[in-house]
Design a protein around this motif. Structure first.
Motif, PDB file in Angstrom:
ATOM      1  N   GLY A 100       0.814  -1.193   0.000  1.00  0.00           N
ATOM      2  CA  GLY A 100       0.000   0.000   0.000  1.00  0.00           C
ATOM      3  C   GLY A 100       0.860   1.261   0.000  1.00  0.00           C
ATOM      4  O   GLY A 100       2.092   1.205   0.115  1.00  0.00           O
ATOM      5  N   LEU A 101       0.211   2.389  -0.135  1.00  0.00           N
ATOM      6  CA  LEU A 101       0.887   3.683  -0.147  1.00  0.00           C
ATOM      7  C   LEU A 101       0.166   4.635   0.794  1.00  0.00           C
ATOM      8  O   LEU A 101      -1.053   4.807   0.700  1.00  0.00           O
ATOM      9  CB  LEU A 101       0.896   4.269  -1.559  1.00  0.00           C
ATOM     10  CG  LEU A 101       1.468   5.674  -1.712  1.00  0.00           C
ATOM     11  CD1 LEU A 101       2.966   5.684  -1.410  1.00  0.00           C
ATOM     12  CD2 LEU A 101       1.204   6.207  -3.114  1.00  0.00           C
ATOM     13  N   THR A 102       0.923   5.222   1.715  1.00  0.00           N
ATOM     14  CA  THR A 102       0.400   6.251   2.609  1.00  0.00           C
ATOM     15  C   THR A 102       1.169   7.535   2.336  1.00  0.00           C
ATOM     16  O   THR A 102       2.395   7.543   2.355  1.00  0.00           O
ATOM     17  CB  THR A 102       0.564   5.845   4.091  1.00  0.00           C
ATOM     18  OG1 THR A 102      -0.215   4.666   4.335  1.00  0.00           O
ATOM     19  CG2 THR A 102       0.098   6.950   5.020  1.00  0.00           C
TER      20      THR A 102
ATOM     21  N   PHE B  72      -3.094  11.321   4.308  1.00  0.00           N
ATOM     22  CA  PHE B  72      -3.339  11.872   5.643  1.00  0.00           C
ATOM     23  C   PHE B  72      -2.978  13.348   5.578  1.00  0.00           C
ATOM     24  O   PHE B  72      -1.827  13.704   5.342  1.00  0.00           O
ATOM     25  CB  PHE B  72      -2.478  11.153   6.686  1.00  0.00           C
ATOM     26  CG  PHE B  72      -2.689  11.648   8.081  1.00  0.00           C
ATOM     27  CD1 PHE B  72      -3.730  11.175   8.854  1.00  0.00           C
ATOM     28  CD2 PHE B  72      -1.843  12.609   8.621  1.00  0.00           C
ATOM     29  CE1 PHE B  72      -3.922  11.635  10.158  1.00  0.00           C
ATOM     30  CE2 PHE B  72      -2.023  13.068   9.909  1.00  0.00           C
ATOM     31  CZ  PHE B  72      -3.071  12.586  10.682  1.00  0.00           C
ATOM     32  N   CYS B  73      -3.966  14.211   5.771  1.00  0.00           N
ATOM     33  CA  CYS B  73      -3.752  15.657   5.767  1.00  0.00           C
ATOM     34  C   CYS B  73      -3.473  16.099   7.195  1.00  0.00           C
ATOM     35  O   CYS B  73      -4.360  16.109   8.041  1.00  0.00           O
ATOM     36  CB  CYS B  73      -4.962  16.384   5.190  1.00  0.00           C
ATOM     37  SG  CYS B  73      -5.215  16.012   3.444  1.00  0.00           S
TER      38      CYS B  73
ATOM     39  N   ASP C 149       3.097  -2.552   6.079  1.00  0.00           N
ATOM     40  CA  ASP C 149       4.216  -2.490   5.136  1.00  0.00           C
ATOM     41  C   ASP C 149       3.986  -1.447   4.029  1.00  0.00           C
ATOM     42  O   ASP C 149       4.629  -1.497   2.977  1.00  0.00           O
ATOM     43  CB  ASP C 149       4.494  -3.875   4.534  1.00  0.00           C
ATOM     44  CG  ASP C 149       3.390  -4.383   3.635  1.00  0.00           C
ATOM     45  OD1 ASP C 149       2.285  -3.788   3.624  1.00  0.00           O
ATOM     46  OD2 ASP C 149       3.632  -5.368   2.913  1.00  0.00           O
ATOM     47  N   ASP C 150       3.061  -0.506   4.255  1.00  0.00           N
ATOM     48  CA  ASP C 150       2.849   0.577   3.295  1.00  0.00           C
ATOM     49  C   ASP C 150       4.139   1.352   3.052  1.00  0.00           C
ATOM     50  O   ASP C 150       4.948   1.543   3.960  1.00  0.00           O
ATOM     51  CB  ASP C 150       1.823   1.593   3.806  1.00  0.00           C
ATOM     52  CG  ASP C 150       0.391   1.176   3.579  1.00  0.00           C
ATOM     53  OD1 ASP C 150       0.146   0.006   3.237  1.00  0.00           O
ATOM     54  OD2 ASP C 150      -0.500   2.043   3.756  1.00  0.00           O
ATOM     55  N   ARG C 151       4.287   1.821   1.830  1.00  0.00           N
ATOM     56  CA  ARG C 151       5.335   2.804   1.553  1.00  0.00           C
ATOM     57  C   ARG C 151       4.831   4.128   2.089  1.00  0.00           C
ATOM     58  O   ARG C 151       3.632   4.422   2.028  1.00  0.00           O
ATOM     59  CB  ARG C 151       5.595   2.883   0.051  1.00  0.00           C
ATOM     60  CG  ARG C 151       6.300   1.630  -0.454  1.00  0.00           C
ATOM     61  CD  ARG C 151       6.291   1.549  -1.933  1.00  0.00           C
ATOM     62  NE  ARG C 151       4.912   1.266  -2.310  1.00  0.00           N
ATOM     63  CZ  ARG C 151       4.451   1.337  -3.543  1.00  0.00           C
ATOM     64  NH1 ARG C 151       5.227   1.706  -4.514  1.00  0.00           N
ATOM     65  NH2 ARG C 151       3.192   1.064  -3.811  1.00  0.00           N
ATOM     66  N   LEU C 152       5.722   4.928   2.640  1.00  0.00           N
ATOM     67  CA  LEU C 152       5.343   6.198   3.257  1.00  0.00           C
ATOM     68  C   LEU C 152       6.027   7.340   2.500  1.00  0.00           C
ATOM     69  O   LEU C 152       7.242   7.342   2.326  1.00  0.00           O
ATOM     70  CB  LEU C 152       5.768   6.218   4.731  1.00  0.00           C
ATOM     71  CG  LEU C 152       5.429   7.471   5.531  1.00  0.00           C
ATOM     72  CD1 LEU C 152       3.924   7.692   5.617  1.00  0.00           C
ATOM     73  CD2 LEU C 152       6.020   7.362   6.935  1.00  0.00           C
TER      74      LEU C 152
ATOM     75  N   VAL D  54      -0.840   8.895  15.501  1.00  0.00           N
ATOM     76  CA  VAL D  54      -0.534   7.645  16.188  1.00  0.00           C
ATOM     77  C   VAL D  54      -1.280   6.486  15.520  1.00  0.00           C
ATOM     78  O   VAL D  54      -0.690   5.445  15.210  1.00  0.00           O
ATOM     79  CB  VAL D  54      -0.870   7.734  17.694  1.00  0.00           C
ATOM     80  CG1 VAL D  54      -0.750   6.373  18.358  1.00  0.00           C
ATOM     81  CG2 VAL D  54       0.039   8.744  18.376  1.00  0.00           C
ATOM     82  N   GLY D  55      -2.561   6.667  15.254  1.00  0.00           N
ATOM     83  CA  GLY D  55      -3.326   5.637  14.580  1.00  0.00           C
ATOM     84  C   GLY D  55      -2.804   5.354  13.182  1.00  0.00           C
ATOM     85  O   GLY D  55      -2.750   4.200  12.751  1.00  0.00           O
ATOM     86  N   LEU D  56      -2.408   6.401  12.496  1.00  0.00           N
ATOM     87  CA  LEU D  56      -1.858   6.239  11.155  1.00  0.00           C
ATOM     88  C   LEU D  56      -0.583   5.406  11.190  1.00  0.00           C
ATOM     89  O   LEU D  56      -0.416   4.448  10.427  1.00  0.00           O
ATOM     90  CB  LEU D  56      -1.569   7.604  10.524  1.00  0.00           C
ATOM     91  CG  LEU D  56      -1.058   7.567   9.093  1.00  0.00           C
ATOM     92  CD1 LEU D  56      -2.196   7.298   8.123  1.00  0.00           C
ATOM     93  CD2 LEU D  56      -0.349   8.855   8.744  1.00  0.00           C
ATOM     94  N   MET D  57       0.319   5.753  12.090  1.00  0.00           N
ATOM     95  CA  MET D  57       1.606   5.066  12.152  1.00  0.00           C
ATOM     96  C   MET D  57       1.469   3.628  12.650  1.00  0.00           C
ATOM     97  O   MET D  57       2.163   2.745  12.161  1.00  0.00           O
ATOM     98  CB  MET D  57       2.592   5.852  13.019  1.00  0.00           C
ATOM     99  CG  MET D  57       2.896   7.247  12.480  1.00  0.00           C
ATOM    100  SD  MET D  57       3.339   7.311  10.738  1.00  0.00           S
ATOM    101  CE  MET D  57       4.992   6.669  10.802  1.00  0.00           C
TER     102      MET D  57
END
Length: 120
Positions: free
Chosen positions: A3-5, A36-37, A114-117, A106-109
């Motif tokens: 995935g991609l974040t 995520f904004c 294994d998403d790319r960030l 915190v929830g995002l992280m």
């Protein structure tokens, strides 16, 4: 496919356009994508006005900011508004458009897996 974040860190319509374009490409190839904004970037979710580069994009046959946002969400891109950013901007989730979720870093992280960030 991983995935991609994307974390958007500024209230800049050009960066938001880029984030949407990158996320849409990811989603179009079958991958999960979310934006995520963070902080002041939340204002981009509430701003329905034309972006400064929209006339040039339209003339070149490219989607406007509003169009790429709509296309992205139809492809399954998730838009997440920082709860602290909403408070800072005096916005509520209902003012940010359809399908926008509220969340925190915190929830995002912790849900990154294994998403790319990418940070813009």
């Amino acid at each position: 496919m991983r995935g991609l974040t994307i974390i958007l860190t500024s209230n800049d319509p050009e960066r938001f356009y880029s984030a949407l374009s990158i996320a849409a490409a990811q989603a179009a190839t079958g991958g999960d994508a979310r934006i995520f904004c963070e902080g002041q970037a939340v204002a981009q979710l509430a701003d329905a006005s034309a972006a400064p580069g929209d006339a040039d994009r339209h003339a070149a046959g490219l989607p406007t900011l509003a169009q790429i946002r709509l296309e992205s969400t139809h492809l399954g891109v998730k838009l997440i508004a920082c709860q602290g950013g909403m408070a800072l901007a005096g916005l509520e989730i209902g003012q940010l458009g359809p399908g926008v979720e509220a969340g925190g870093l915190v929830g995002l992280m912790t849900g990154l897996g294994d998403d790319r960030l990418v940070t813009l």
